[in-house]
Design a protein around this motif. Structure first.
Motif, PDB file in Angstrom:
ATOM      1  N   GLU A 101      39.717  -6.346 -49.062  1.00  0.00           N
ATOM      2  CA  GLU A 101      38.526  -5.755 -49.592  1.00  0.00           C
ATOM      3  C   GLU A 101      37.804  -4.967 -48.683  1.00  0.00           C
ATOM      4  O   GLU A 101      37.091  -4.016 -49.068  1.00  0.00           O
ATOM      5  CB  GLU A 101      37.321  -7.133 -49.387  1.00  0.00           C
ATOM      6  CG  GLU A 101      37.428  -7.950 -50.871  1.00  0.00           C
ATOM      7  CD  GLU A 101      36.573  -9.292 -50.791  1.00  0.00           C
ATOM      8  OE1 GLU A 101      36.680 -10.022 -51.800  1.00  0.00           O
ATOM      9  OE2 GLU A 101      36.115  -9.660 -49.581  1.00  0.00           O
ATOM     10  N   LEU A 102      38.086  -4.951 -47.456  1.00  0.00           N
ATOM     11  CA  LEU A 102      37.262  -4.038 -46.280  1.00  0.00           C
ATOM     12  C   LEU A 102      37.889  -2.555 -46.657  1.00  0.00           C
ATOM     13  O   LEU A 102      37.162  -1.552 -46.943  1.00  0.00           O
ATOM     14  CB  LEU A 102      37.928  -4.542 -45.023  1.00  0.00           C
ATOM     15  CG  LEU A 102      37.115  -3.688 -43.898  1.00  0.00           C
ATOM     16  CD1 LEU A 102      35.593  -3.952 -44.139  1.00  0.00           C
ATOM     17  CD2 LEU A 102      37.530  -4.251 -42.605  1.00  0.00           C
ATOM     18  N   ALA A 103      39.117  -2.649 -47.163  1.00  0.00           N
ATOM     19  CA  ALA A 103      39.889  -1.277 -47.507  1.00  0.00           C
ATOM     20  C   ALA A 103      39.208  -1.053 -48.809  1.00  0.00           C
ATOM     21  O   ALA A 103      38.789   0.451 -49.057  1.00  0.00           O
ATOM     22  CB  ALA A 103      41.295  -1.419 -47.675  1.00  0.00           C
TER      23      ALA A 103
ATOM     24  N   LEU B 219      39.479 -11.743 -39.913  1.00  0.00           N
ATOM     25  CA  LEU B 219      39.231 -12.062 -41.189  1.00  0.00           C
ATOM     26  C   LEU B 219      40.493 -12.418 -42.115  1.00  0.00           C
ATOM     27  O   LEU B 219      41.506 -12.418 -41.521  1.00  0.00           O
ATOM     28  CB  LEU B 219      38.964 -10.418 -41.833  1.00  0.00           C
ATOM     29  CG  LEU B 219      37.623  -9.890 -41.319  1.00  0.00           C
ATOM     30  CD1 LEU B 219      37.575  -8.528 -41.738  1.00  0.00           C
ATOM     31  CD2 LEU B 219      36.361 -10.649 -41.455  1.00  0.00           C
TER      32      LEU B 219
ATOM     33  N   LEU C 269      46.033  -5.850 -39.571  1.00  0.00           N
ATOM     34  CA  LEU C 269      44.905  -6.536 -40.116  1.00  0.00           C
ATOM     35  C   LEU C 269      43.946  -6.894 -38.969  1.00  0.00           C
ATOM     36  O   LEU C 269      44.368  -7.090 -37.589  1.00  0.00           O
ATOM     37  CB  LEU C 269      45.551  -7.759 -40.664  1.00  0.00           C
ATOM     38  CG  LEU C 269      46.469  -7.671 -41.683  1.00  0.00           C
ATOM     39  CD1 LEU C 269      47.417  -8.888 -41.978  1.00  0.00           C
ATOM     40  CD2 LEU C 269      45.931  -6.992 -42.881  1.00  0.00           C
ATOM     41  N   ILE C 270      42.760  -7.165 -39.299  1.00  0.00           N
ATOM     42  CA  ILE C 270      41.694  -7.546 -38.291  1.00  0.00           C
ATOM     43  C   ILE C 270      41.724  -9.147 -38.535  1.00  0.00           C
ATOM     44  O   ILE C 270      41.649  -9.955 -39.357  1.00  0.00           O
ATOM     45  CB  ILE C 270      40.073  -7.300 -39.023  1.00  0.00           C
ATOM     46  CG1 ILE C 270      40.083  -5.592 -38.757  1.00  0.00           C
ATOM     47  CG2 ILE C 270      39.101  -7.992 -38.233  1.00  0.00           C
ATOM     48  CD1 ILE C 270      38.838  -5.125 -39.645  1.00  0.00           C
TER      49      ILE C 270
ATOM     50  N   ARG D 218      47.191  -4.289 -48.376  1.00  0.00           N
ATOM     51  CA  ARG D 218      45.812  -3.665 -47.707  1.00  0.00           C
ATOM     52  C   ARG D 218      46.071  -2.032 -47.953  1.00  0.00           C
ATOM     53  O   ARG D 218      45.290  -1.215 -48.552  1.00  0.00           O
ATOM     54  CB  ARG D 218      45.744  -3.905 -46.246  1.00  0.00           C
ATOM     55  CG  ARG D 218      44.300  -3.650 -45.917  1.00  0.00           C
ATOM     56  CD  ARG D 218      44.349  -2.964 -44.329  1.00  0.00           C
ATOM     57  NE  ARG D 218      44.951  -1.848 -44.421  1.00  0.00           N
ATOM     58  CZ  ARG D 218      46.012  -1.441 -43.659  1.00  0.00           C
ATOM     59  NH1 ARG D 218      46.205  -2.240 -42.512  1.00  0.00           N
ATOM     60  NH2 ARG D 218      46.556  -0.214 -43.430  1.00  0.00           N
TER      61      ARG D 218
ATOM     62  N   GLU E 221      39.882 -10.609 -47.377  1.00  0.00           N
ATOM     63  CA  GLU E 221      38.808 -10.192 -46.848  1.00  0.00           C
ATOM     64  C   GLU E 221      39.155  -8.649 -46.276  1.00  0.00           C
ATOM     65  O   GLU E 221      38.638  -7.527 -46.277  1.00  0.00           O
ATOM     66  CB  GLU E 221      37.904 -10.866 -45.537  1.00  0.00           C
ATOM     67  CG  GLU E 221      37.166 -11.765 -46.006  1.00  0.00           C
ATOM     68  CD  GLU E 221      36.786 -12.855 -44.971  1.00  0.00           C
ATOM     69  OE1 GLU E 221      35.432 -13.318 -45.179  1.00  0.00           O
ATOM     70  OE2 GLU E 221      37.536 -13.020 -44.176  1.00  0.00           O
ATOM     71  N   ASN E 222      40.323  -8.841 -45.472  1.00  0.00           N
ATOM     72  CA  ASN E 222      41.086  -7.542 -44.995  1.00  0.00           C
ATOM     73  C   ASN E 222      41.260  -6.466 -45.941  1.00  0.00           C
ATOM     74  O   ASN E 222      41.245  -5.377 -45.828  1.00  0.00           O
ATOM     75  CB  ASN E 222      42.596  -7.875 -44.143  1.00  0.00           C
ATOM     76  CG  ASN E 222      42.170  -8.358 -42.682  1.00  0.00           C
ATOM     77  OD1 ASN E 222      41.971  -6.871 -42.046  1.00  0.00           O
ATOM     78  ND2 ASN E 222      42.167  -9.200 -42.254  1.00  0.00           N
TER      79      ASN E 222
ATOM     80  N   PHE F 295      35.596   0.889 -48.337  1.00  0.00           N
ATOM     81  CA  PHE F 295      35.671   2.222 -47.835  1.00  0.00           C
ATOM     82  C   PHE F 295      36.110   3.220 -48.858  1.00  0.00           C
ATOM     83  O   PHE F 295      35.457   4.275 -49.133  1.00  0.00           O
ATOM     84  CB  PHE F 295      36.267   2.582 -46.518  1.00  0.00           C
ATOM     85  CG  PHE F 295      35.505   1.703 -45.425  1.00  0.00           C
ATOM     86  CD1 PHE F 295      34.541   2.238 -44.758  1.00  0.00           C
ATOM     87  CD2 PHE F 295      36.322   0.817 -44.841  1.00  0.00           C
ATOM     88  CE1 PHE F 295      33.863   1.752 -43.765  1.00  0.00           C
ATOM     89  CE2 PHE F 295      35.849   0.147 -43.672  1.00  0.00           C
ATOM     90  CZ  PHE F 295      34.532   0.482 -43.101  1.00  0.00           C
TER      91      PHE F 295
END
Lengths: 411, 226
Positions: B105-107, B98, B94-95, B156, B102-103, B110
């Motif tokens: 959501e980031l996935a 974030l 995980l970032i 994620r 949010e982590n 893309f």
């Protein structure tokens, strides 16, 4: 998402980002300050006097004459006798002569003794005539006209009575307190040293010194205002003369005639020429300052690049993670570019605000010490070019860390 | 077949004689759960990089879900991976700056599917299922325990409903309790999503969760030879 990621990533590295931001802010501040003051000072100086063909004073350096007669900086070395002033007025090429007598002040503001023609002939900036915000020019001996700053700072209005002081220091112990002057006019703002001056008639200057000798009041001698009004007051000498000619063609001839005068050592200068000489002397200093500011900026940019570059080493896992969830390598390139851009834009905003604040705070000081009116409005075309240049430079320098992130992502 | 490898060879340009990976043939059927057992340094990460399209085989054919990864461009592989493959690392899943939401959501960003609202609901449902209490949902993941982090990593990896989930030693940083907990939620979610699972670990005790167990040394002739 992209912006959010860049901002949160920067926020997660507060320490190094803050220091880089400070370095960038200081450099932006320096760059903008040098450029702004350079531009403003130039405008200021160039706009101070126009419509005056020659300035005549006692023989001295031409720069010195210009500085004390127009900018009220420094002191005259000697005076011009009234006879000579009359003689120059008689010259067929001369259209008008406005004498000025300096040496007195009021609460640190310089008092100029002159004739009512001053208001008619003197112009500043792009041939702007002086205008009265309120009232009129002086006509009586004890009438005084005040500049816009004087009226504003000391909250003076028409009808107020004021006392002049002998000498130009801001706290003078020799005051002409037996002969108060009455304000009859307030000049509109000009943005030149005129705003910090008071104007009285030459007779007024004579009147307050009538019972003085060698700069001190003679005890026991007291000439009353009634007595003065009976006298015919003619000054013995004045500080300088502003001269307007009938034809521009004659300028150099008249200048030579005055400079060659054998009766009295005189100097006639063309204010525009001396202003540009002054500016040429300043150009070296100006360019040096700009160079130093640019170097400071380059150093800050390198710091930004180094900070981002070292951050990438700490973010290898992050890069791998972004790749595995499908981020293409160019996403990482843009992410680092965006981080650099955020820092740059923020430092632009901070640096510019800091400059506006510093200018607002130091405005009074600059005006009173150097007669410089530096506007706090830093928006100008050159400021926009500088801002654009700063952003472009930061994008270019951020290519280094961004390429690093890109190649890490590719691997 | 979800995974189909044929005559796959991978070698670094500087040592062309010693392939890190040499797989004559290996395939995994849809919804199969494979435990790949092997020590680190046996070409394990290379295999996983090939399966996920992070790198390309020197020669041979790698096809995932019927698509030949070696024929795709880099950008196509990135998109394919985002949409069809979930991945869980041993750690750093995980970032850190974030939040879990949010982590995840980031996935989805893309993979580019679903509406923002729907996505958020799906994320929250998934986090709840993984036993992550809602107080952590919007806090930075750096404050989560390693057990919680690995469970968020499952969310994620599964949010885009990938057909293939790759897990690379996901339990190595966990203690016994967390490991059992992780394994049971992982298996149940994989079943629920009807996903194919490739699970790589050196820890034989985990093989109890799997029907098919492959030793990396049996698949890969290259590493053995070296």
């Amino acid at each position: 998402m992209f912006f959010n990621l860049a901002i949160k990533s920067l926020l997660s590295r507060k320490g190094s980002v803050l220091l880089t931001l400070m370095a960038m802010t200081v450099s932006v501040f320096t760059l903008f300050a040098v450029e702004h003051i350079r531009y403003q000072a130039k405008e200021n100086f160039a706009n101070t006097v126009s419509g005056v063909d020659l300035i005549v004073g006692a023989r001295t350096g031409s720069l010195n004459l210009l500085l004390y007669s127009v900018f009220h900086i420094g002191s005259p070395t000697n005076n011009v006798s009234w006879d000579t002033a009359e003689e120059i007025t008689q010259n067929p090429n001369v259209k008008w002569v406005v004498p000025i007598a300096l040496g007195d002040s009021h609460k640190g503001y310089r008092v100029t003794g002159t004739t009512a023609e001053f208001f008619e002939y003197f112009s500043y900036g792009n041939k702007h005539k002086l205008a009265f915000k309120q009232g009129r020019a002086f006509s009586e001996i004890f009438d005084v006209v005040v500049g816009a700053d004087v009226a504003e700072k000391l909250s003076y209005a028409i009808g107020d009575e004021i006392i002049l002081s002998h000498g130009v220091a801001s706290t003078s112990f020799s005051r002409h307190d037996d002969k108060p002057f009455r304000i009859v006019g307030v000049l509109a703002r000009t943005g030149t040293p005129i705003d910090q001056s008071l104007y009285v008639s030459l007779q007024g200057i004579e009147a307050i010194h009538i019972d003085w000798q060698q700069g001190v009041k003679i005890p026991g001698r007291n000439v009353t205002v009634e007595q003065i009004n009976q006298l015919e007051l003619v000054p013995e000498s004045v500080t300088a003369l502003m001269v307007g000619l009938n034809a521009k063609m004659a300028t150099f001839r008249v200048q030579r005639q005055i400079n060659d005068s054998t009766k009295e050592p005189l100097l006639a200068i063309l204010p525009g020429v001396v202003l540009s000489e002054l500016w040429q002397m300043m150009a070296v200093l100006e360019n040096t300052l700009l160079l130093v500011a640019l170097l400071v900026f380059v150093a800050a940019l390198l710091g930004l690049s180094a900070m981002l570059l070292s951050s990438i080493r700490d973010r290898e896992h992050e890069i791998k993670l972004l790749r595995v969830i499908g981020a293409p390598p160019y996403f990482l390139f843009l992410l680092i570019q965006l981080e650099a851009l955020f820092i740059t834009i923020l430092s632009l905003v901070l640096g510019a605000s800091l400059l506006v604040f510093a200018l607002l705070v130091s405005q009074d000081f600059l005006v009173s010490q150097f007669g410089l009116h530096i506007s706090s409005n830093i928006l100008s075309q050159s400021a926009l070019y500088f801002g654009g240049g700063i952003i472009i430079a930061s994008i270019l320098i951020a290519i280094i860390p961004s390429m690093k992130a890109y190649s890490k992502a590719k691997a | 077949m979800t995974i189909n490898l044929k005559n796959v060879r991978f070698q670094y340009p500087d040592s062309p004689d010693k392939p890190v990976l040499d797989i004559p043939s290996w395939s995994v059927a849809p919804q199969e759960h494979v435990f790949v057992q092997g020590p680190s340094g046996g070409g394990k990460s290379t295999l996983l990089n090939l399966l996920s399209g992070m790198s390309v085989a020197t020669r041979g054919e790698v096809s995932i879900l019927g698509k030949k990864l070696d024929k795709m461009s880099g950008r196509q592989r990135d998109k394919f991976r985002a949409a069809h493959i979930g991945y869980v690392f041993q750690q750093f899943n995980l970032i850190p700056y974030l939040s879990p939401v949010e982590n995840i959501e980031l996935a989805t960003h893309f993979a580019k599917h679903g509406k923002k609202n729907e996505t958020l609901n799906a994320i929250e449902a998934l986090l709840a299922k993984l036993n992550i209490s809602s107080e952590h949902w919007h806090k930075k993941t750096i404050h989560l325990s390693s057990g919680q982090q690995q469970r968020v990593a499952i969310a994620r990896a599964l949010i885009n409903k990938p057909e293939l989930l790759i897990a690379d030693e996901p339990t190595s940083s966990l203690d016994q309790d967390n490991r059992d907990n992780f394994m049971s939620v992982l298996m149940s979610l994989v079943d629920e999503n009807k996903a194919t699972l490739v699970f790589v670990s050196h820890d034989k005790s985990l093989s109890q969760y799997f029907s098919r167990i492959d030793a990396l040394s049996d698949i890969n002739c290259g590493s053995e030879a070296s």
